[in-house]
Design a protein around this motif. Structure first.
Motif, PDB file in Angstrom:
ATOM      1  N   GLY A  99       0.815  -1.212   0.000  1.00 46.92           N
ATOM      2  CA  GLY A  99       0.000   0.000   0.000  1.00 46.92           C
ATOM      3  C   GLY A  99       0.843   1.254   0.000  1.00 46.92           C
ATOM      4  N   TYR A 100       2.021   1.183   0.629  1.00 50.57           N
ATOM      5  CA  TYR A 100       2.908   2.333   0.683  1.00 50.57           C
ATOM      6  C   TYR A 100       3.920   2.292  -0.477  1.00 50.57           C
ATOM      7  CZ  TYR A 100       0.972   3.691   5.169  1.00 50.57           C
ATOM      8  OH  TYR A 100       0.111   4.111   6.149  1.00 50.57           O
ATOM      9  N   TYR A 101       4.632   3.397  -0.643  1.00 52.94           N
ATOM     10  CA  TYR A 101       5.537   3.562  -1.785  1.00 52.94           C
ATOM     11  C   TYR A 101       6.647   2.511  -1.779  1.00 52.94           C
ATOM     12  CZ  TYR A 101       8.973   5.602  -4.937  1.00 52.94           C
ATOM     13  OH  TYR A 101       9.863   5.804  -5.959  1.00 52.94           O
ATOM     14  N   MET A 102       6.861   1.893  -2.956  1.00 53.72           N
ATOM     15  CA  MET A 102       7.921   0.897  -3.087  1.00 53.72           C
ATOM     16  C   MET A 102       8.814   1.112  -4.306  1.00 53.72           C
ATOM     17  SD  MET A 102       8.485  -1.262  -0.727  1.00 53.72           S
ATOM     18  CE  MET A 102       9.395  -2.573  -1.535  1.00 53.72           C
ATOM     19  N   TRP A 103       8.283   1.575  -5.432  1.00 57.63           N
ATOM     20  CA  TRP A 103       9.133   1.790  -6.600  1.00 57.63           C
ATOM     21  C   TRP A 103       8.601   2.955  -7.427  1.00 57.63           C
ATOM     22  CZ3 TRP A 103       6.189  -2.740  -6.153  1.00 57.63           C
ATOM     23  CH2 TRP A 103       5.159  -2.921  -7.088  1.00 57.63           C
ATOM     24  N   GLU A 104       9.457   3.438  -8.325  1.00 58.67           N
ATOM     25  CA  GLU A 104       9.144   4.631  -9.108  1.00 58.67           C
ATOM     26  C   GLU A 104       8.024   4.373 -10.112  1.00 58.67           C
ATOM     27  OE1 GLU A 104      12.656   6.075 -10.955  1.00 58.67           O
ATOM     28  OE2 GLU A 104      13.624   6.663  -9.068  1.00 58.67           O
ATOM     29  N   GLY A 105       7.404   5.463 -10.516  1.00 60.80           N
ATOM     30  CA  GLY A 105       6.356   5.372 -11.517  1.00 60.80           C
ATOM     31  C   GLY A 105       4.970   5.307 -10.908  1.00 60.80           C
ATOM     32  N   PRO A 106       3.947   5.263 -11.746  1.00 60.41           N
ATOM     33  CA  PRO A 106       2.566   5.331 -11.263  1.00 60.41           C
ATOM     34  C   PRO A 106       2.027   4.041 -10.661  1.00 60.41           C
ATOM     35  CG  PRO A 106       2.592   5.136 -13.655  1.00 60.41           C
ATOM     36  CD  PRO A 106       4.024   5.276 -13.238  1.00 60.41           C
ATOM     37  N   TYR A 107       2.811   2.945 -10.693  1.00 51.95           N
ATOM     38  CA  TYR A 107       2.298   1.656 -10.227  1.00 51.95           C
ATOM     39  C   TYR A 107       3.016   1.163  -8.972  1.00 51.95           C
ATOM     40  CZ  TYR A 107       1.490   2.133 -15.224  1.00 51.95           C
ATOM     41  OH  TYR A 107       1.204   2.649 -16.463  1.00 51.95           O
ATOM     42  N   GLY A 108       3.720   2.069  -8.281  1.00 51.22           N
ATOM     43  CA  GLY A 108       4.561   1.639  -7.168  1.00 51.22           C
ATOM     44  C   GLY A 108       4.002   1.859  -5.790  1.00 51.22           C
ATOM     45  N   GLU A 109       2.715   2.212  -5.674  1.00 51.12           N
ATOM     46  CA  GLU A 109       2.100   2.371  -4.347  1.00 51.12           C
ATOM     47  C   GLU A 109       0.572   2.386  -4.484  1.00 51.12           C
ATOM     48  OE1 GLU A 109       2.686   6.199  -2.415  1.00 51.12           O
ATOM     49  OE2 GLU A 109       3.096   7.146  -4.344  1.00 51.12           O
ATOM     50  N   TRP A 110      -0.107   2.508  -3.360  1.00 53.39           N
ATOM     51  CA  TRP A 110      -1.557   2.617  -3.229  1.00 53.39           C
ATOM     52  C   TRP A 110      -2.299   1.288  -3.420  1.00 53.39           C
ATOM     53  CZ3 TRP A 110      -2.996   6.366  -0.382  1.00 53.39           C
ATOM     54  CH2 TRP A 110      -2.319   7.600  -0.421  1.00 53.39           C
ATOM     55  N   GLY A 111      -3.317   1.204  -4.294  1.00 53.89           N
ATOM     56  CA  GLY A 111      -4.187   0.030  -4.231  1.00 53.89           C
ATOM     57  C   GLY A 111      -4.684  -0.523  -5.538  1.00 53.89           C
ATOM     58  N   SER A 112      -3.976  -0.264  -6.632  1.00 57.22           N
ATOM     59  CA  SER A 112      -4.407  -0.839  -7.903  1.00 57.22           C
ATOM     60  C   SER A 112      -4.119  -2.332  -7.942  1.00 57.22           C
ATOM     61  CB  SER A 112      -3.700  -0.147  -9.068  1.00 57.22           C
ATOM     62  OG  SER A 112      -2.315  -0.493  -9.084  1.00 57.22           O
ATOM     63  N   ARG A 113      -4.847  -3.045  -8.793  1.00 54.37           N
ATOM     64  CA  ARG A 113      -4.560  -4.471  -8.981  1.00 54.37           C
ATOM     65  C   ARG A 113      -3.107  -4.662  -9.454  1.00 54.37           C
ATOM     66  NH1 ARG A 113      -7.302  -9.510 -11.144  1.00 54.37           N
ATOM     67  NH2 ARG A 113      -9.298  -8.502 -10.713  1.00 54.37           N
ATOM     68  N   LYS A 114      -2.665  -3.809 -10.373  1.00 55.30           N
ATOM     69  CA  LYS A 114      -1.302  -3.880 -10.892  1.00 55.30           C
ATOM     70  C   LYS A 114      -0.285  -3.847  -9.758  1.00 55.30           C
ATOM     71  CE  LYS A 114       2.310  -3.176 -13.680  1.00 55.30           C
ATOM     72  NZ  LYS A 114       2.926  -4.283 -14.440  1.00 55.30           N
ATOM     73  N   TYR A 115      -0.428  -2.882  -8.860  1.00 51.69           N
ATOM     74  CA  TYR A 115       0.536  -2.717  -7.760  1.00 51.69           C
ATOM     75  C   TYR A 115       0.466  -3.873  -6.775  1.00 51.69           C
ATOM     76  CZ  TYR A 115       2.307  -0.993  -3.273  1.00 51.69           C
ATOM     77  OH  TYR A 115       2.948  -0.870  -2.072  1.00 51.69           O
TER      78      TYR A 115
END
Length: 330
Positions: A99-115
């Motif tokens: 859920g928290y920041y892990m890597w650069e770009g728009p898919y590296g934190e929060w709650g998307s299926r991708k992340y």
């Protein structure tokens, strides 16, 4: 020599059922937020994990960003698993979160299926595991639809990468909505991980009611209020304490004279009960059976022994509970 756990480890620990599930958790669980990262000694981490298991602590709580640096706690725990606990994997409850920041770009934190799916794949690789027992969404995402986040958790369970799912840091209203979606998907929420202590009682204002209604367990973090509810601050702020240096847990400006007076009064009450302040604080969050497990952090083995010893005195008289409320209300 190969590590051999204590044969009587399950006789010492108290286990509580997580909500209306089939899973029981130890009343005290070990969190690996700090003191298990790349800046810490592996042998100290090994000693703490082994001692915890010897005492019947079967649940080890991690997250993708735990360290520091992020990811290093999972890497260290993976080494400990390989060296000491591989033969006991089926006796362990291992959890991680995203859920928290892990890597650069728009898919590296929060709650998307991708992340969420990508993050869990990385966590499994770091720990050398095929699955975790519990996978949490670590914090609500204000922008991703809740339906997408919960569908991702359901998808992860159906993939066999997690046995159960949980939520952390969700409000009562958010928890109720997420729980309803998960039930409809067929993967009910097992557990919620909120902060809770004598100094931080927000879960009593609605969240505990939601958890009871929906049959969701709870494991609380920071039950010692970042170390405030220990004997470390009875005489002010030590230079080598969390509050005495750069800490994400506790800032020196949080330690007012008013709060110190409360800590000293609580310590006196704990002494009358034959407990340390930390032991009484842990017993207090577990009172009444609403909390499944108290999540502790430790930097040395002795702290784990002291915390688990709290389980020998979990009862409170009405007079003691009243005295605690009076101290906290001053």
């Amino acid at each position: 020599m190969a590590y051999l756990p204590e044969q009587n480890r399950y006789e010492q620990m108290k286990y509580n059922r997580a909500g209306r599930s089939g899973l029981k958790l130890p009343a005290v669980s070990l969190g690996l937020w700090h003191n298990f990262g790349g800046n810490d000694r592996l042998e100290n981490g090994r000693a703490m994990v082994r001692r915890a298991f010897d005492l019947g602590i079967t649940h080890f709580d991690l997250a993708n960003n735990y360290g520091p640096p992020p990811g290093s706690a999972e890497e260290m725990f993976g080494q400990i698993l390989h060296q000491d606990l591989a033969a006991y994997r089926d006796e362990l409850i291992i959890s991680t979160k995203a859920g928290y920041y892990m890597w650069e770009g728009p898919y590296g934190e929060w709650g998307s299926r991708k992340y969420l799916v990508s993050s869990l794949d990385q966590s499994l690789k770091r720990m050398g595991l095929e699955y975790v027992d519990i996978f949490y969404h670590h914090r609500p995402d204000p922008d991703t639809p809740l339906e997408e986040t919960m569908a991702a958790l359901d998808h992860i369970v159906r993939q066999g990468k997690a046995l159960y799912v949980g939520l952390s840091n969700y409000s009562a209203e958010q928890t109720a909505k997420a729980s309803a979606i998960l039930k409809q998907l067929g993967t009910p929420c097992l557990i919620h991980q909120p902060s809770y202590s004598m100094f931080n009682r927000w879960i009593e204002d609605g969240l505990q009611d939601v958890l009871e209604t929906d049959g969701i367990g709870s494991i609380v973090f920071s039950p010692l209020a970042g170390g405030l509810l220990t004997n470390r601050y009875l005489n002010g702020v030590p230079a080598d304490s969390r509050a005495g240096g750069p800490s994400v847990f506790l800032k020196s400006d949080q330690i007012t004279e008013d709060k110190l007076a409360k800590i000293r009064s609580l310590n006196e009450l704990a002494s009358e009960r034959g407990q340390s302040l930390a032991q009484m604080a842990l017993a207090w969050v577990l009172r009444g059976g609403k909390v499944t497990s108290a999540l502790i952090g430790a930097s040395r083995v002795e702290q784990i022994d002291d915390n688990v010893a709290a389980l020998s005195r979990l009862d409170f008289s009405a007079e003691e509970l009243h005295a605690i409320e009076e101290i906290l209300a001053k």
